[in-house]
Design a protein around this motif. Structure first.
Motif, PDB file in Angstrom:
ATOM      1  N   LEU A  94     -18.657   8.199 -11.532  1.00 32.82           N
ATOM      2  CA  LEU A  94     -19.122   7.010 -10.827  1.00 32.82           C
ATOM      3  C   LEU A  94     -18.175   6.545  -9.726  1.00 32.82           C
ATOM      4  O   LEU A  94     -18.624   6.124  -8.666  1.00 32.82           O
ATOM      5  N   ASN A  95     -16.899   6.567  -9.991  1.00 30.04           N
ATOM      6  CA  ASN A  95     -15.903   6.052  -9.048  1.00 30.04           C
ATOM      7  C   ASN A  95     -14.518   6.416  -9.548  1.00 30.04           C
ATOM      8  O   ASN A  95     -14.340   6.721 -10.718  1.00 30.04           O
ATOM      9  N   LEU A  96     -13.572   6.405  -8.649  1.00 28.91           N
ATOM     10  CA  LEU A  96     -12.177   6.665  -9.010  1.00 28.91           C
ATOM     11  C   LEU A  96     -11.324   5.532  -8.470  1.00 28.91           C
ATOM     12  O   LEU A  96     -11.275   5.324  -7.261  1.00 28.91           O
ATOM     13  N   GLY A  97     -10.686   4.829  -9.356  1.00 22.48           N
ATOM     14  CA  GLY A  97      -9.778   3.766  -8.967  1.00 22.48           C
ATOM     15  C   GLY A  97      -8.386   4.083  -9.468  1.00 22.48           C
ATOM     16  O   GLY A  97      -8.019   5.243  -9.635  1.00 22.48           O
ATOM     17  N   LEU A 127     -23.435  18.320 -11.292  1.00 21.18           N
ATOM     18  CA  LEU A 127     -22.410  17.300 -11.074  1.00 21.18           C
ATOM     19  C   LEU A 127     -23.009  16.231 -10.186  1.00 21.18           C
ATOM     20  O   LEU A 127     -23.520  16.529  -9.103  1.00 21.18           O
ATOM     21  N   ILE A 128     -22.968  14.985 -10.644  1.00 19.83           N
ATOM     22  CA  ILE A 128     -23.441  13.838  -9.863  1.00 19.83           C
ATOM     23  C   ILE A 128     -22.222  12.993  -9.526  1.00 19.83           C
ATOM     24  O   ILE A 128     -21.470  12.604 -10.424  1.00 19.83           O
ATOM     25  N   ILE A 129     -22.028  12.727  -8.228  1.00 17.91           N
ATOM     26  CA  ILE A 129     -20.844  11.977  -7.805  1.00 17.91           C
ATOM     27  C   ILE A 129     -21.230  10.812  -6.892  1.00 17.91           C
ATOM     28  O   ILE A 129     -22.287  10.802  -6.278  1.00 17.91           O
ATOM     29  N   ASN A 130     -20.316   9.875  -6.804  1.00 16.57           N
ATOM     30  CA  ASN A 130     -20.432   8.772  -5.865  1.00 16.57           C
ATOM     31  C   ASN A 130     -20.049   9.321  -4.486  1.00 16.57           C
ATOM     32  O   ASN A 130     -18.885   9.578  -4.209  1.00 16.57           O
ATOM     33  N   ALA A 131     -21.035   9.512  -3.629  1.00 17.71           N
ATOM     34  CA  ALA A 131     -20.809  10.106  -2.314  1.00 17.71           C
ATOM     35  C   ALA A 131     -20.053   9.171  -1.371  1.00 17.71           C
ATOM     36  O   ALA A 131     -19.648   9.602  -0.285  1.00 17.71           O
ATOM     37  N   LEU A 136     -14.110  12.141  -4.372  1.00 16.63           N
ATOM     38  CA  LEU A 136     -15.230  12.774  -5.071  1.00 16.63           C
ATOM     39  C   LEU A 136     -16.021  13.685  -4.138  1.00 16.63           C
ATOM     40  O   LEU A 136     -16.514  14.734  -4.567  1.00 16.63           O
ATOM     41  N   ARG A 137     -16.134  13.310  -2.869  1.00 13.98           N
ATOM     42  CA  ARG A 137     -16.799  14.213  -1.903  1.00 13.98           C
ATOM     43  C   ARG A 137     -16.030  15.531  -1.802  1.00 13.98           C
ATOM     44  O   ARG A 137     -16.628  16.606  -1.727  1.00 13.98           O
ATOM     45  N   ALA A 138     -14.709  15.461  -1.806  1.00 18.34           N
ATOM     46  CA  ALA A 138     -13.899  16.685  -1.757  1.00 18.34           C
ATOM     47  C   ALA A 138     -14.097  17.509  -3.024  1.00 18.34           C
ATOM     48  O   ALA A 138     -14.212  18.742  -2.960  1.00 18.34           O
ATOM     49  N   TRP A 139     -14.133  16.858  -4.174  1.00 19.69           N
ATOM     50  CA  TRP A 139     -14.379  17.581  -5.425  1.00 19.69           C
ATOM     51  C   TRP A 139     -15.739  18.275  -5.358  1.00 19.69           C
ATOM     52  O   TRP A 139     -15.892  19.404  -5.791  1.00 19.69           O
ATOM     53  N   ARG A 140     -16.734  17.552  -4.817  1.00 21.02           N
ATOM     54  CA  ARG A 140     -18.082  18.112  -4.716  1.00 21.02           C
ATOM     55  C   ARG A 140     -18.088  19.352  -3.835  1.00 21.02           C
ATOM     56  O   ARG A 140     -18.702  20.358  -4.183  1.00 21.02           O
ATOM     57  N   SER A 141     -17.406  19.301  -2.712  1.00 22.92           N
ATOM     58  CA  SER A 141     -17.453  20.422  -1.770  1.00 22.92           C
ATOM     59  C   SER A 141     -16.778  21.675  -2.322  1.00 22.92           C
ATOM     60  O   SER A 141     -17.097  22.783  -1.898  1.00 22.92           O
ATOM     61  N   GLY A 149     -25.358  13.586  -4.912  1.00 21.72           N
ATOM     62  CA  GLY A 149     -24.593  12.372  -4.668  1.00 21.72           C
ATOM     63  C   GLY A 149     -25.473  11.142  -4.651  1.00 21.72           C
ATOM     64  O   GLY A 149     -26.673  11.224  -4.421  1.00 21.72           O
ATOM     65  N   PHE A 150     -24.835  10.002  -4.903  1.00 22.56           N
ATOM     66  CA  PHE A 150     -25.512   8.715  -4.745  1.00 22.56           C
ATOM     67  C   PHE A 150     -24.640   7.864  -3.840  1.00 22.56           C
ATOM     68  O   PHE A 150     -23.424   8.038  -3.779  1.00 22.56           O
ATOM     69  N   SER A 151     -25.278   6.943  -3.100  1.00 23.17           N
ATOM     70  CA  SER A 151     -24.539   6.174  -2.104  1.00 23.17           C
ATOM     71  C   SER A 151     -25.152   4.793  -1.905  1.00 23.17           C
ATOM     72  O   SER A 151     -26.370   4.639  -1.935  1.00 23.17           O
ATOM     73  N   LEU A 152     -24.278   3.845  -1.664  1.00 21.86           N
ATOM     74  CA  LEU A 152     -24.711   2.499  -1.268  1.00 21.86           C
ATOM     75  C   LEU A 152     -24.649   2.328   0.250  1.00 21.86           C
ATOM     76  O   LEU A 152     -25.097   1.316   0.771  1.00 21.86           O
ATOM     77  N   THR A 153     -24.080   3.312   0.964  1.00 24.24           N
ATOM     78  CA  THR A 153     -23.810   3.125   2.391  1.00 24.24           C
ATOM     79  C   THR A 153     -24.585   4.044   3.320  1.00 24.24           C
ATOM     80  O   THR A 153     -24.589   3.813   4.526  1.00 24.24           O
ATOM     81  N   GLY A 154     -25.211   5.085   2.806  1.00 26.13           N
ATOM     82  CA  GLY A 154     -25.928   5.985   3.705  1.00 26.13           C
ATOM     83  C   GLY A 154     -26.692   7.035   2.943  1.00 26.13           C
ATOM     84  O   GLY A 154     -26.610   7.119   1.717  1.00 26.13           O
ATOM     85  N   PRO A 155     -27.432   7.855   3.660  1.00 28.31           N
ATOM     86  CA  PRO A 155     -28.281   8.850   3.020  1.00 28.31           C
ATOM     87  C   PRO A 155     -27.513   9.802   2.092  1.00 28.31           C
ATOM     88  O   PRO A 155     -26.428  10.260   2.399  1.00 28.31           O
ATOM     89  N   ALA A 156     -28.104  10.040   0.955  1.00 26.07           N
ATOM     90  CA  ALA A 156     -27.624  10.976  -0.065  1.00 26.07           C
ATOM     91  C   ALA A 156     -28.846  11.347  -0.904  1.00 26.07           C
ATOM     92  O   ALA A 156     -29.963  10.908  -0.591  1.00 26.07           O
TER      93      ALA A 156
END
Length: 192
Positions: A94-97, A127-131, A136-141, A149-156
């Motif tokens: 979901l997220n990395l803090g 694998l589903i990640i917070n885009a 997490l985008r780097a892990w995905r690639s 991916g899922f996103s609150l800021t743009g297309p995914a």
């Protein structure tokens, strides 16, 4: 001391995974993992799939694990550092803090524990990640399994367009109709 002697240490989740061959799904992140674990379990049950939640959420995974059910597992960094052989069919991050630095020693060590969820995924797993998270985008690639991916800021694959939650570009639900409010819960719904 045992690790230094070459002995493997495994926690409850790793033990359950080795002894119970039920399909596993894993949910982790710094925040929201309990909500998403409960939602995923509810959605699966609503679709007629025998699913149970366990792990870092009550009850313990060993208490509810059965071979004939889907195990939806909430995973803390503590559990993931001791579950290095887990091969979740679906892994959600979901997220990395920055958390539990008293135990992990650094943010990078904390993130490395979370990344253990991905280490043994197979080609056909998901694998589903917070885009919205650059790490997490780097892990995905660099990941070999299928990804979304899922996103609150743009297309995914799943994202928010104004008030509308979309899945593969198709309207899913309006954010205002979610019983749990706030942008973080919209993200949780998209991950589900």
């Amino acid at each position: 001391a045992l690790s230094r002697r070459g002995l493997e240490i495994t926690g409850e989740v790793g033990w359950v995974h080795r002894t119970d061959k039920a399909p596993h799904g894993g949910v982790t992140g710094t925040a929201g993992k309990g909500t998403v674990t409960a939602w995923v379990t509810h959605v699966l049950q609503g679709a007629g799939i025998d699913a149970v939640a366990g792990g870092n959420i009550d009850p313990a995974l060993a208490e509810v694990a059965r071979t004939d059910t889907v195990l939806v597992t909430e995973l803390s960094s503590f559990q993931l550092e001791r579950s290095t052989s887990l091969d979740a069919r679906v892994a959600v991050i979901l997220n990395l803090g920055s958390d539990h630095l008293d135990r992990h020693g650094s943010v990078s060590a904390y993130h490395a524990a979370k990344r253990n969820l991905l280490q043994h995924q197979q080609q056909g797993n998901l694998l589903i990640i917070n885009a919205d998270d650059p790490i997490l985008r780097a892990w995905r690639s660099s990941h070999h399994a299928r990804t979304a991916g899922f996103s609150l800021t743009g297309p995914a694959e799943a994202w928010v367009d104004g008030e509308q939650l979309l899945l593969h570009g198709q309207p899913l639900v309006r954010a205002g109709t979610l019983k749990l409010r706030g942008p973080h819960n919209a993200a949780n719904a998209l991950a589900t």
